[in-house]
Design a protein around this motif. Sequence first.
Motif, mmCIF file in Angstrom:
data_model
loop_
_atom_site.group_PDB
_atom_site.id
_atom_site.type_symbol
_atom_site.label_atom_id
_atom_site.label_comp_id
_atom_site.label_asym_id
_atom_site.label_seq_id
_atom_site.Cartn_x
_atom_site.Cartn_y
_atom_site.Cartn_z
ATOM 1 N N ALA A 189 7.640 -19.426 -9.419
ATOM 2 C CA ALA A 189 6.997 -18.260 -10.130
ATOM 3 C C ALA A 189 5.498 -18.252 -10.004
ATOM 4 C CB ALA A 189 7.557 -18.491 -11.496
ATOM 5 N N ARG A 190 4.818 -19.589 -10.108
ATOM 6 C CA ARG A 190 3.255 -19.279 -10.452
ATOM 7 C C ARG A 190 2.877 -18.933 -8.968
ATOM 8 N NH1 ARG A 190 -0.400 -18.097 -12.275
ATOM 9 N NH2 ARG A 190 -2.094 -19.170 -13.457
ATOM 10 N N TYR A 191 3.266 -19.428 -7.812
ATOM 11 C CA TYR A 191 2.803 -19.342 -6.748
ATOM 12 C C TYR A 191 3.036 -17.539 -6.483
ATOM 13 C CZ TYR A 191 2.982 -18.023 -1.613
ATOM 14 O OH TYR A 191 2.463 -17.747 -0.077
ATOM 15 N N GLY A 192 4.080 -17.052 -6.789
ATOM 16 C CA GLY A 192 4.025 -15.565 -6.689
ATOM 17 C C GLY A 192 3.320 -14.740 -7.593
ATOM 18 N N GLN A 193 2.983 -15.205 -8.610
ATOM 19 C CA GLN A 193 1.626 -14.868 -9.506
ATOM 20 C C GLN A 193 0.404 -14.463 -8.911
ATOM 21 O OE1 GLN A 193 2.239 -16.816 -13.247
ATOM 22 N NE2 GLN A 193 3.915 -15.613 -13.812
ATOM 23 N N LEU A 194 -0.044 -15.763 -8.428
ATOM 24 C CA LEU A 194 -1.284 -16.190 -7.859
ATOM 25 C C LEU A 194 -1.314 -15.309 -6.655
ATOM 26 C CD1 LEU A 194 -1.524 -20.044 -8.315
ATOM 27 C CD2 LEU A 194 -3.030 -18.266 -9.474
ATOM 28 N N LEU A 195 -0.476 -15.185 -5.750
ATOM 29 C CA LEU A 195 -0.326 -14.593 -4.425
ATOM 30 C C LEU A 195 -0.588 -12.957 -4.881
ATOM 31 C CD1 LEU A 195 -0.213 -15.073 -1.319
ATOM 32 C CD2 LEU A 195 2.284 -14.305 -1.489
ATOM 33 N N LYS A 196 0.274 -12.481 -5.601
ATOM 34 C CA LYS A 196 0.216 -10.994 -5.743
ATOM 35 C C LYS A 196 -1.060 -10.584 -6.763
ATOM 36 C CE LYS A 196 5.071 -10.312 -6.463
ATOM 37 N NZ LYS A 196 6.366 -10.100 -7.174
ATOM 38 N N GLY A 197 -1.715 -11.610 -7.192
ATOM 39 C CA GLY A 197 -3.004 -11.392 -7.948
ATOM 40 C C GLY A 197 -4.290 -11.448 -7.049
ATOM 41 N N VAL A 223 9.491 -13.786 -0.990
ATOM 42 C CA VAL A 223 9.392 -12.450 -1.604
ATOM 43 C C VAL A 223 10.536 -11.656 -0.739
ATOM 44 C CG1 VAL A 223 8.099 -10.455 -2.297
ATOM 45 C CG2 VAL A 223 7.100 -12.719 -2.320
ATOM 46 N N ASP A 224 11.146 -10.569 -1.791
ATOM 47 C CA ASP A 224 12.179 -10.051 -0.977
ATOM 48 C C ASP A 224 11.658 -9.443 0.236
ATOM 49 O OD1 ASP A 224 13.846 -10.535 -2.966
ATOM 50 O OD2 ASP A 224 13.664 -8.503 -3.996
ATOM 51 N N ALA A 225 12.403 -9.345 1.540
ATOM 52 C CA ALA A 225 12.202 -8.921 2.931
ATOM 53 C C ALA A 225 11.505 -7.310 2.573
ATOM 54 C CB ALA A 225 13.066 -8.844 3.929
ATOM 55 N N GLY A 226 10.392 -7.236 3.369
ATOM 56 C CA GLY A 226 9.957 -5.833 3.128
ATOM 57 C C GLY A 226 8.988 -5.548 2.057
ATOM 58 N N LYS A 227 8.992 -6.607 1.181
ATOM 59 C CA LYS A 227 7.815 -6.315 -0.023
ATOM 60 C C LYS A 227 6.949 -7.591 0.184
ATOM 61 C CE LYS A 227 11.558 -4.370 -3.118
ATOM 62 N NZ LYS A 227 12.107 -4.731 -4.361
ATOM 63 N N PRO A 228 5.824 -7.161 0.719
ATOM 64 C CA PRO A 228 4.716 -8.403 0.830
ATOM 65 C C PRO A 228 4.134 -8.654 -0.249
ATOM 66 C CG PRO A 228 3.704 -5.692 1.302
ATOM 67 C CD PRO A 228 5.067 -5.777 1.128
ATOM 68 N N GLY A 229 4.094 -10.159 -0.291
ATOM 69 C CA GLY A 229 3.514 -10.544 -1.607
ATOM 70 C C GLY A 229 2.081 -10.374 -1.774
ATOM 71 N N VAL A 230 1.131 -9.929 -0.884
ATOM 72 C CA VAL A 230 -0.192 -9.590 -0.890
ATOM 73 C C VAL A 230 -0.412 -8.372 -0.818
ATOM 74 C CG1 VAL A 230 -0.964 -11.969 -0.385
ATOM 75 C CG2 VAL A 230 -0.664 -10.277 1.353
ATOM 76 N N ALA A 231 -1.573 -7.846 -1.588
ATOM 77 C CA ALA A 231 -1.892 -6.136 -1.671
ATOM 78 C C ALA A 231 -2.395 -6.035 -0.108
ATOM 79 C CB ALA A 231 -2.965 -5.989 -2.749
ATOM 80 N N ASP A 232 -2.458 -4.663 0.144
ATOM 81 C CA ASP A 232 -3.308 -4.388 1.478
ATOM 82 C C ASP A 232 -4.649 -4.591 1.458
ATOM 83 O OD1 ASP A 232 -1.147 -1.382 1.649
ATOM 84 O OD2 ASP A 232 -0.785 -3.434 2.417
ATOM 85 N N GLY A 233 -5.315 -5.244 2.446
ATOM 86 C CA GLY A 233 -6.677 -5.509 2.619
ATOM 87 C C GLY A 233 -7.000 -6.789 2.297
ATOM 88 N N VAL A 234 -6.035 -7.593 1.795
ATOM 89 C CA VAL A 234 -6.404 -8.995 1.577
ATOM 90 C C VAL A 234 -6.233 -9.709 2.792
ATOM 91 C CG1 VAL A 234 -5.400 -11.255 0.521
ATOM 92 C CG2 VAL A 234 -5.381 -9.154 -0.931
ATOM 93 N N ARG A 235 -7.195 -10.527 3.344
ATOM 94 C CA ARG A 235 -7.260 -11.418 4.394
ATOM 95 C C ARG A 235 -6.337 -12.576 4.164
ATOM 96 N NH1 ARG A 235 -12.790 -14.034 7.080
ATOM 97 N NH2 ARG A 235 -11.977 -14.340 9.296
ATOM 98 N N MET A 236 -5.643 -12.839 5.207
ATOM 99 C CA MET A 236 -4.797 -14.007 5.186
ATOM 100 C C MET A 236 -5.066 -14.978 6.524
ATOM 101 S SD MET A 236 -2.043 -15.708 3.931
ATOM 102 C CE MET A 236 -1.010 -16.797 4.137
ATOM 103 N N ARG A 237 -5.572 -16.121 6.016
ATOM 104 C CA ARG A 237 -5.805 -17.068 7.341
ATOM 105 C C ARG A 237 -5.088 -18.249 6.898
ATOM 106 N NH1 ARG A 237 -12.062 -18.758 7.726
ATOM 107 N NH2 ARG A 237 -12.142 -18.088 5.244
#
Length: 354
Positions: free
Chosen positions: A127-135, A154-168
């Motif tokens: 739960a905490r991971y999901g909150q931090l990722l979505k934030g 996270v459910d398939a097709g529902k990205p856990g991060v917002a558009d424009g967030v850089r993921m490395r």
Amino acid sequence: MHAPADSPWSGTGLDPLTGRVLEHLVTVPAADAAEVAAAAEVSTADAERALRHLTDTSLAVRIDGPVPRWAAGPPRTSLGVLLARRRAELARAEGLVERLHAVYETVSGARSAHLVELLEREDEVSARYGQLLKGCEAEVLHLAKPPYVTGFGVDAGKPGVADGVRMRSVYETEGFSDEVSLATAVHGTGRGGELRLAPRLPVKLVVFDRTAALLPVRADRPAAGSLVVHSPALVEALAALFESAWAGAEPVSLSSRTDAPPPACGHGASPPEDTGPTEAPDPRTREILRLMATGMKDDTIARVLKVSRRTVQKHVSDAGTRLGARTRFQIALLAAERGWLGASQGLGEVVVGQ
């Protein structure tokens, strides 16, 4: 003067001289100060001070006369009273320590709650991971190594991060062979994430916007719980650790290979044509594609699977023809999207920090 810690009298609160004087008094019916001084080998003044102390603590009785004399009281009774008094003092001191500690924990707990959180259960971590990722608004930094804990998706097709967030992400090569890590990493790369491989990583870690970090309590037991770090200094240090690992890792991209892909879409190149539904390949091809998706070269794949390099190249070429892909990168991306690498994984399901 108090008895040193190694003195047999230290528990009573008597200093060594007073203890020696009492030891002498119990051997005689009574003695004056001069006799006590001679027996204890001290001055008469020192002996008198010790005798007064014994009298004040009811361990000896003064017998008045032309020359005052002192007699010891029954040791069990007189010393028992003294020890009982000392025990009561220690009990009061222990009570004071407990009260002070309770206040300290209340104040320190409130002060440190925003610096470090301890998550002991898997559902809390999820739960905490999901909150931090979505934030997240800017970037997610990710060090991934086995053993992994699943169930954070996270459910398939529902990205856990917002558009424009850089993921490395940096994956440890040795553990980068299971279906979840392979498909997730490849799919994440296709969504704009950047992926690198390193032979060894120091820790599992996810840093969110450089304001919070998630890492396991035990490196060898990810299910034992996780820490969420909010301390700016600690988060900065963990981000620096990621950057060091990132700088030394090898990009999983064809930009560093002899078969580098053409520029990405949006820079003058067209995406590979989607040829529609395609029958899944045989298990050998699927395994080769999974290993190829990690960034392994043909020679390495051949050694791992104990096949020839030519066999590896033929399977990759055949897969590219069936997918309508022109480069190895496009083959890996389309294979992941078709489900050839395993269950489809979203970028929001990368939970290697656990």
